[in-house]
Scaffold this active site. Structure first.
Site, PDB file in Angstrom:
ATOM      1  N   ASP A 162       0.827  -1.214   0.000  1.00 53.02           N
ATOM      2  CA  ASP A 162       0.000   0.000   0.000  1.00 53.02           C
ATOM      3  C   ASP A 162       0.856   1.257   0.000  1.00 53.02           C
ATOM      4  O   ASP A 162       0.524   2.258  -0.629  1.00 53.02           O
ATOM      5  CB  ASP A 162      -0.922   0.035   1.226  1.00 53.02           C
ATOM      6  CG  ASP A 162      -2.000  -1.028   1.137  1.00 53.02           C
ATOM      7  OD1 ASP A 162      -2.221  -1.544   0.020  1.00 53.02           O
ATOM      8  OD2 ASP A 162      -2.607  -1.343   2.176  1.00 53.02           O
TER       9      ASP A 162
ATOM     10  N   SER B 252     -17.677 -24.326 -27.349  1.00 50.02           N
ATOM     11  CA  SER B 252     -17.729 -25.070 -26.099  1.00 50.02           C
ATOM     12  C   SER B 252     -17.117 -26.437 -26.355  1.00 50.02           C
ATOM     13  O   SER B 252     -16.566 -26.693 -27.417  1.00 50.02           O
ATOM     14  CB  SER B 252     -19.158 -25.161 -25.596  1.00 50.02           C
ATOM     15  OG  SER B 252     -19.913 -25.845 -26.545  1.00 50.02           O
TER      16      SER B 252
ATOM     17  N   GLU C 150      -5.797 -30.650 -18.548  1.00 50.36           N
ATOM     18  CA  GLU C 150      -5.888 -29.432 -17.729  1.00 50.36           C
ATOM     19  C   GLU C 150      -7.120 -29.537 -16.846  1.00 50.36           C
ATOM     20  O   GLU C 150      -8.048 -30.275 -17.168  1.00 50.36           O
ATOM     21  CB  GLU C 150      -6.046 -28.194 -18.640  1.00 50.36           C
ATOM     22  CG  GLU C 150      -4.891 -27.976 -19.585  1.00 50.36           C
ATOM     23  CD  GLU C 150      -5.216 -26.904 -20.638  1.00 50.36           C
ATOM     24  OE1 GLU C 150      -6.137 -26.091 -20.424  1.00 50.36           O
ATOM     25  OE2 GLU C 150      -4.550 -26.921 -21.679  1.00 50.36           O
TER      26      GLU C 150
ATOM     27  N   LYS D 251     -10.651 -28.344 -15.616  1.00 45.96           N
ATOM     28  CA  LYS D 251     -11.734 -27.567 -16.205  1.00 45.96           C
ATOM     29  C   LYS D 251     -12.246 -26.606 -15.137  1.00 45.96           C
ATOM     30  O   LYS D 251     -12.943 -26.998 -14.202  1.00 45.96           O
ATOM     31  CB  LYS D 251     -12.853 -28.483 -16.698  1.00 45.96           C
ATOM     32  CG  LYS D 251     -13.929 -27.722 -17.449  1.00 45.96           C
ATOM     33  CD  LYS D 251     -14.870 -28.684 -18.158  1.00 45.96           C
ATOM     34  CE  LYS D 251     -15.832 -27.958 -19.070  1.00 45.96           C
ATOM     35  NZ  LYS D 251     -16.661 -26.972 -18.388  1.00 45.96           N
TER      36      LYS D 251
ATOM     37  N   ASP E 200     -14.327 -23.817 -13.315  1.00 46.80           N
ATOM     38  CA  ASP E 200     -15.743 -23.496 -13.380  1.00 46.80           C
ATOM     39  C   ASP E 200     -15.938 -21.994 -13.267  1.00 46.80           C
ATOM     40  O   ASP E 200     -16.228 -21.458 -12.209  1.00 46.80           O
ATOM     41  CB  ASP E 200     -16.479 -24.238 -12.254  1.00 46.80           C
ATOM     42  CG  ASP E 200     -17.962 -24.303 -12.522  1.00 46.80           C
ATOM     43  OD1 ASP E 200     -18.380 -23.895 -13.624  1.00 46.80           O
ATOM     44  OD2 ASP E 200     -18.698 -24.758 -11.634  1.00 46.80           O
TER      45      ASP E 200
ATOM     46  N   ARG F 125     -17.485 -14.375 -23.753  1.00 45.74           N
ATOM     47  CA  ARG F 125     -17.766 -15.317 -24.816  1.00 45.74           C
ATOM     48  C   ARG F 125     -18.965 -14.864 -25.642  1.00 45.74           C
ATOM     49  O   ARG F 125     -18.999 -15.062 -26.858  1.00 45.74           O
ATOM     50  CB  ARG F 125     -18.019 -16.681 -24.190  1.00 45.74           C
ATOM     51  CG  ARG F 125     -18.430 -17.724 -25.152  1.00 45.74           C
ATOM     52  CD  ARG F 125     -18.283 -19.100 -24.518  1.00 45.74           C
ATOM     53  NE  ARG F 125     -18.588 -20.117 -25.484  1.00 45.74           N
ATOM     54  CZ  ARG F 125     -19.796 -20.647 -25.643  1.00 45.74           C
ATOM     55  NH1 ARG F 125     -20.788 -20.251 -24.898  1.00 45.74           N
ATOM     56  NH2 ARG F 125     -19.999 -21.564 -26.551  1.00 45.74           N
TER      57      ARG F 125
ATOM     58  N   TYR G  11      -7.200 -17.331 -15.496  1.00 50.75           N
ATOM     59  CA  TYR G  11      -6.277 -18.416 -15.828  1.00 50.75           C
ATOM     60  C   TYR G  11      -6.211 -18.543 -17.344  1.00 50.75           C
ATOM     61  O   TYR G  11      -7.249 -18.756 -17.990  1.00 50.75           O
ATOM     62  CB  TYR G  11      -6.769 -19.742 -15.255  1.00 50.75           C
ATOM     63  CG  TYR G  11      -6.596 -19.865 -13.762  1.00 50.75           C
ATOM     64  CD1 TYR G  11      -5.449 -20.443 -13.225  1.00 50.75           C
ATOM     65  CD2 TYR G  11      -7.573 -19.415 -12.888  1.00 50.75           C
ATOM     66  CE1 TYR G  11      -5.289 -20.567 -11.861  1.00 50.75           C
ATOM     67  CE2 TYR G  11      -7.415 -19.539 -11.518  1.00 50.75           C
ATOM     68  CZ  TYR G  11      -6.265 -20.123 -11.009  1.00 50.75           C
ATOM     69  OH  TYR G  11      -6.105 -20.253  -9.666  1.00 50.75           O
TER      70      TYR G  11
ATOM     71  N   LYS H 184     -16.432 -34.638 -17.390  1.00 46.43           N
ATOM     72  CA  LYS H 184     -17.132 -33.957 -16.298  1.00 46.43           C
ATOM     73  C   LYS H 184     -17.157 -34.842 -15.056  1.00 46.43           C
ATOM     74  O   LYS H 184     -17.438 -36.036 -15.146  1.00 46.43           O
ATOM     75  CB  LYS H 184     -18.585 -33.648 -16.714  1.00 46.43           C
ATOM     76  CG  LYS H 184     -18.675 -32.609 -17.812  1.00 46.43           C
ATOM     77  CD  LYS H 184     -18.347 -31.207 -17.311  1.00 46.43           C
ATOM     78  CE  LYS H 184     -19.540 -30.457 -16.866  1.00 46.43           C
ATOM     79  NZ  LYS H 184     -20.326 -29.706 -17.751  1.00 46.43           N
TER      80      LYS H 184
ATOM     81  N   CYS I  68     -41.365 -17.333  16.758  1.00 43.90           N
ATOM     82  CA  CYS I  68     -40.407 -18.441  16.682  1.00 43.90           C
ATOM     83  C   CYS I  68     -41.172 -19.761  16.613  1.00 43.90           C
ATOM     84  O   CYS I  68     -42.003 -20.038  17.482  1.00 43.90           O
ATOM     85  CB  CYS I  68     -39.478 -18.430  17.898  1.00 43.90           C
ATOM     86  SG  CYS I  68     -38.432 -19.899  17.974  1.00 43.90           S
TER      87      CYS I  68
ATOM     88  N   CYS J  36     -40.415 -21.846  20.054  1.00 46.24           N
ATOM     89  CA  CYS J  36     -40.807 -21.469  21.411  1.00 46.24           C
ATOM     90  C   CYS J  36     -41.891 -20.392  21.429  1.00 46.24           C
ATOM     91  O   CYS J  36     -42.347 -19.994  22.497  1.00 46.24           O
ATOM     92  CB  CYS J  36     -39.591 -21.006  22.211  1.00 46.24           C
ATOM     93  SG  CYS J  36     -38.955 -19.411  21.655  1.00 46.24           S
TER      94      CYS J  36
ATOM     95  N   CYS K 256     -34.724 -15.363  16.828  1.00 47.52           N
ATOM     96  CA  CYS K 256     -35.590 -15.548  17.983  1.00 47.52           C
ATOM     97  C   CYS K 256     -34.945 -14.796  19.142  1.00 47.52           C
ATOM     98  O   CYS K 256     -33.746 -14.935  19.390  1.00 47.52           O
ATOM     99  CB  CYS K 256     -35.680 -17.041  18.296  1.00 47.52           C
ATOM    100  SG  CYS K 256     -36.400 -17.382  19.905  1.00 47.52           S
TER     101      CYS K 256
ATOM    102  N   CYS L  81     -34.460 -20.287  24.207  1.00 49.36           N
ATOM    103  CA  CYS L  81     -35.253 -21.052  23.234  1.00 49.36           C
ATOM    104  C   CYS L  81     -34.694 -22.475  23.160  1.00 49.36           C
ATOM    105  O   CYS L  81     -33.490 -22.664  22.973  1.00 49.36           O
ATOM    106  CB  CYS L  81     -35.169 -20.383  21.861  1.00 49.36           C
ATOM    107  SG  CYS L  81     -35.942 -21.339  20.554  1.00 49.36           S
TER     108      CYS L  81
HETATM  109  S1  IVH Z   1     -10.707 -25.100 -23.808  1.00 47.82           S
HETATM  110  C1  IVH Z   1     -12.546 -24.976 -27.983  1.00 47.82           C
HETATM  111  N1  IVH Z   1      -9.675 -25.355 -21.361  1.00 47.82           N
HETATM  112  O1  IVH Z   1     -15.170 -24.917 -20.389  1.00 47.82           O
HETATM  113  C2  IVH Z   1     -11.966 -25.151 -26.627  1.00 47.82           C
HETATM  114  N2  IVH Z   1     -11.933 -24.656 -21.604  1.00 47.82           N
HETATM  115  O2  IVH Z   1     -17.293 -26.439 -21.814  1.00 47.82           O
HETATM  116  C3  IVH Z   1     -12.820 -24.675 -25.517  1.00 47.82           C
HETATM  117  N3  IVH Z   1     -13.067 -24.235 -19.502  1.00 47.82           N
HETATM  118  O3  IVH Z   1     -16.165 -22.486 -22.689  1.00 47.82           O
HETATM  119  C4  IVH Z   1     -12.138 -24.205 -24.323  1.00 47.82           C
HETATM  120  N4  IVH Z   1     -11.375 -24.721 -18.186  1.00 47.82           N
HETATM  121  O4  IVH Z   1     -15.215 -21.694 -20.432  1.00 47.82           O
HETATM  122  C5  IVH Z   1     -10.753 -25.038 -22.119  1.00 47.82           C
HETATM  123  N5  IVH Z   1      -8.672 -25.630 -19.289  1.00 47.82           N
HETATM  124  C6  IVH Z   1      -9.741 -25.303 -20.025  1.00 47.82           C
HETATM  125  C7  IVH Z   1     -10.963 -24.903 -19.447  1.00 47.82           C
HETATM  126  C8  IVH Z   1     -12.045 -24.588 -20.281  1.00 47.82           C
HETATM  127  C9  IVH Z   1     -12.629 -24.327 -18.231  1.00 47.82           C
HETATM  128  C10 IVH Z   1     -14.445 -23.831 -19.891  1.00 47.82           C
HETATM  129  C11 IVH Z   1     -14.496 -22.771 -20.967  1.00 47.82           C
HETATM  130  C12 IVH Z   1     -15.300 -23.385 -22.079  1.00 47.82           C
HETATM  131  C13 IVH Z   1     -16.055 -24.468 -21.385  1.00 47.82           C
HETATM  132  C14 IVH Z   1     -16.386 -25.563 -22.357  1.00 47.82           C
END
Ligand code: IVH
Length: 678
Positions: free
Chosen positions: A38, A83, A115, A117, A119, A143, A235, A326, A421, A424, A439, A444
């Site tokens: 800071d 996707s 890698e 995935k 969320d 996107r 990321y 998944k 409540c 009680c 409450c 209680c």
């Molecule tokens: S590759 C054409 N790598 O998952 C390749 N996607 O269900 C598509 N996601 O829209 C993306 N981690 O938002 C890729 N290591 C990763 C990912 C990743 C999360 C998400 C991304 C994509 C969705 C597809």
């Protein structure tokens, strides 16, 4: 002359601040305190105020800029953001692998990159070369519909793990041109999610359902200030040319280059050449999931060679060269049969949906929290509705949305929040600015029941056998009127309860007796003070060393403890101001409980040792390594000094390793650390 020194100092400060932001936000490995950071920032701000002509858009002070005026502009993507197809089982994954090999042709050696995935929500960032050869962030695009995204640049700029500019020298080292596009995922770390939700609750707002929604909502707010306050991370996982072509021949090269250029790239990635190893990676990822600090919902497997990727091509909206495995779904759809209101140990009234039992991620879920009355309104929930229920990590299941289609007709009955409540019959109140009703009756029965259950639970005093059935009977027969009364129970009292024989009674008494040896922090946690969770209790116990010291501490004293703010200190203070609670502590003392902090120092193997972690360790994440060292009594510091006992170095260890050599601090690897931990 003055101008020149100011210019120089500004440049110097920017570089230092960028370096520390990188250490903190990208590597999770700060070397200076927040206060020092800071201070640097304030100095830069004041110099820039004096010399506004020297402000540049990539200065660390310029992350929060003006608001986007009205909505977000729409911008076409350089190449569609697609996707992924999903594989829900090993079988489906095997089919995909077979298809890839078939299409690739006989004899073709195939290498995959696995890698996590993440969320979150995907994002494309465009960088452009400026006069000095550096790459500058020009555009951040969501996107959108995959073809056209929304320009959220002002918000993306506030994400500290997104570099605003990358100097030419660094680009060269990373083998990255100055004009490029990077794609990746924006996520909200769980800690930030919880903190932001706590703040929302404190403001009387309904909590956000999950980190992904929260991150998506945050990125699309028109208030860059808000985005800056919530921690988001980016990321990176793809590097493209401005025209949307691949920049590297291998996906693994792209990831390494992005990391070298200063992007946050998930360290949990592996180049893999056999199907068995993919399954092994998935298994490890699934285990790792619970302790990660951010949410992942699967593993993405990509063909590494971009040449082969091009040959494999696309089907509709997804590439053939990648697939998402998944994890078992952690959400399900079911019907709300009723809504009941539970009274917690702090008197808080929580509406709970009673569900038709449904299997979610291997567990039968028959109840889900609805948080508070506002949340029911927000969901627009009626009794009889079909709803989506999610179960994240080890959290309580929650209702995230109402489903409505021809197979799932809406419910009919509106829920009336009680005015008294339900346990009680006392008055309930809602404090100005809070979302919850409470409450007012400190006696209680529901509060006492919940307090006892909390006290006995596994994470607290761990009194096995003291579950709901026993506690309910103890209360009904008035054998227990406070936590301390547990220690007055004898065999004949327990034998008077239904379904308790001699063996059970004795074992329960043994468990209760055993709990007297619990550490101070457990007892403190067990008291059920608002906001005092497991970790806060630990910190308080360590800091004060005895219950008496905590009991008599002023709010100011309490706030000296890391992570204890005014809200928490006030709750502690109020708790101990009540005569009844002081009496409880007294009775626990008389019962023989440990009310001083246990000196675990002698037994701990790393006592007195200071460790510095650097680079990526093969198995442990940085947080895991830190937790293990601290649990064994050691300390973890962010920077190497003569006082450092050991530097634990992993792959890509940086300047800390050089410093260790320079100061002749012993360097060890993960294996050695694990040995030391026994
Ligand atoms: S590759 C054409 N790598 O998952 C390749 N996607 O269900 C598509 N996601 O829209 C993306 N981690 O938002 C890729 N290591 C990763 C990912 C990743 C999360 C998400 C991304 C994509 C969705 C597809």
């Amino acid at each position: 002359m003055v101008q020149k020194t100011a210019r120089e100092r500004i440049e110097e400060l920017r570089e230092t601040i960028r370096h520390h932001e990188y250490l903190y936000y990208v590597l999770d490995s700060p070397e200076i305190s927040d206060a020092d950071y800071d201070k640097l920032m304030r100095e830069l701000q004041s110099l820039e105020k004096e010399h506004p002509e020297l402000i540049t858009s990539d200065s660390p002070t310029q992350r929060v800029g003006g608001k986007p005026k009205e909505g977000f502009a729409k911008v076409p993507h350089s190449r569609p953001m697609l996707s992924l197809d999903n594989a829900m089982s090993e079988e489906e994954l095997r089919d995909w692998d077979r298809r890839v090999r078939q299409l690739a042709g006989p004899g073709q050696q195939i290498s995959y990159v696995c890698e996590y995935k993440l969320d979150g929500l995907s994002m494309a960032l465009r960088y452009q070369q400026s006069e000095d050869g550096a790459a500058h962030l020009k555009l951040g695009l969501t996107r959108g519909d995959g073809l056209i995204g929304e320009d959220v640049t002002t918000n993306v700029r506030t994400i500290r793990s997104v570099p605003l500019s990358i100097p030419a020298a660094k680009l060269m080292k990373a083998k990255l041109p100055a004009d490029f596009e990077v794609r990746g995922e924006v996520v909200m770390p769980l800690a930030a999610f919880e903190k932001a939700n706590e703040e929302r609750e404190a403001q009387g707002l309904a909590p956000a359902a999950n980190p992904r929604n929260f991150a998506a909502g945050t990125i699309r707010t028109l208030e860059p200030n808000i985005v800056a306050q919530r921690r988001l991370d980016f990321y990176a996982y793809f590097a493209l040319t401005p025209a949307g072509e691949d920049l590297f021949q291998e996906q693994s090269q792209a990831l390494d280059a992005l990391a070298a250029a200063g992007f946050r790239v998930n360290p949990h990635r592996e180049a893999i050449d056999s199907f068995e190893k993919i399954m092994d990676f998935i298994q490890r990822a699934e285990q790792h999931r619970a302790t990660l600090g951010y949410e992942i919902d699967g593993v993405v497997i990509k063909v590494s060679s971009t040449e082969l990727q091009q040959r494999l091509g696309y089907t509709g909206r997804a590439p053939r060269w990648a697939i998402a495995y998944k994890f078992t779904a952690r959400a399900g759809i079911t019907q709300v049969e009723d809504i009941r209101v539970q009274v917690g140990r702090t008197g808080k009234l929580t509406p709970v949906a009673v569900l038709t039992p449904v299997l979610i991620g291997g567990t039968t879920v028959s109840r889900a929290t609805l948080h508070n009355a506002d949340e029911i309104d927000r969901l627009g929930l009626l009794i009889g509705d079909w709803v989506r229920v999610e179960r994240g990590g080890d959290v309580i299941p929650k209702v995230v949305e109402v489903i409505e289609d021809k197979d799932h007709p809406r419910g009919k009955r509106k829920f009336q929040f009680p005015s008294l409540c339900p346990e009680c019959g006392s008055e309930i109140v809602r404090t100005e600015g809070e979302a919850d009703y409470r409450c007012v009756n400190a006696d209680c029965p529901a509060r006492l029941r919940e307090s006892l259950l909390h006290y006995a639970s596994r994470g607290v005093m761990n009194i096995e056998g003291l579950g709901e059935a026993v506690v309910n009977q103890l209360l009904e027969r008035k054998l227990v009127r406070s936590i301390a009364d547990l220690y007055k129970l004898d065999e004949s009292a327990l034998l008077s309860l239904d379904r308790i024989g001699e063996k059970t009674a004795r074992s329960l008494l043994r468990e209760i007796e055993q709990s007297k040896k619990a550490r101070l922090d457990r007892v403190l946690y067990g008291l059920g003070i608002r906001f005092v969770g497991e970790r806060t209790a630990q910190l308080l116990a360590e800091e004060f060393g005895s219950m008496d010291a905590i009991l008599s501490a002023s709010q100011e004293d309490l706030e000296r403890v890391n992570e204890v703010g005014p809200k928490v200190s006030q709750a502690i203070h109020e708790f101990f101001r009540e005569e009844k609670n002081r009496e409880l502590v007294e009775h626990l003392r008389q019962a023989g409980l440990t009310l001083t902090a246990e000196k675990r120092k002698k037994t701990s193997q790393l006592e007195g040792l200071t460790f510095v972690l650097t680079g990526t360790l093969p198995h442990l994440t940085r947080e895991e390594a830190k937790a293990k060292i601290e649990a064994a009594g050691g300390r973890v510091s962010g920077s190497v000094s003569k006082k450092t006992s050991y530097v634990v170095a992993g792959e890509d260890a940086g300047s800390k390793l050089d410093k260790a050599h320079e100061l002749k601090v012993p360097v060890i690897d993960e294996l050695k650390l694990l040995e030391m931990l026994g």
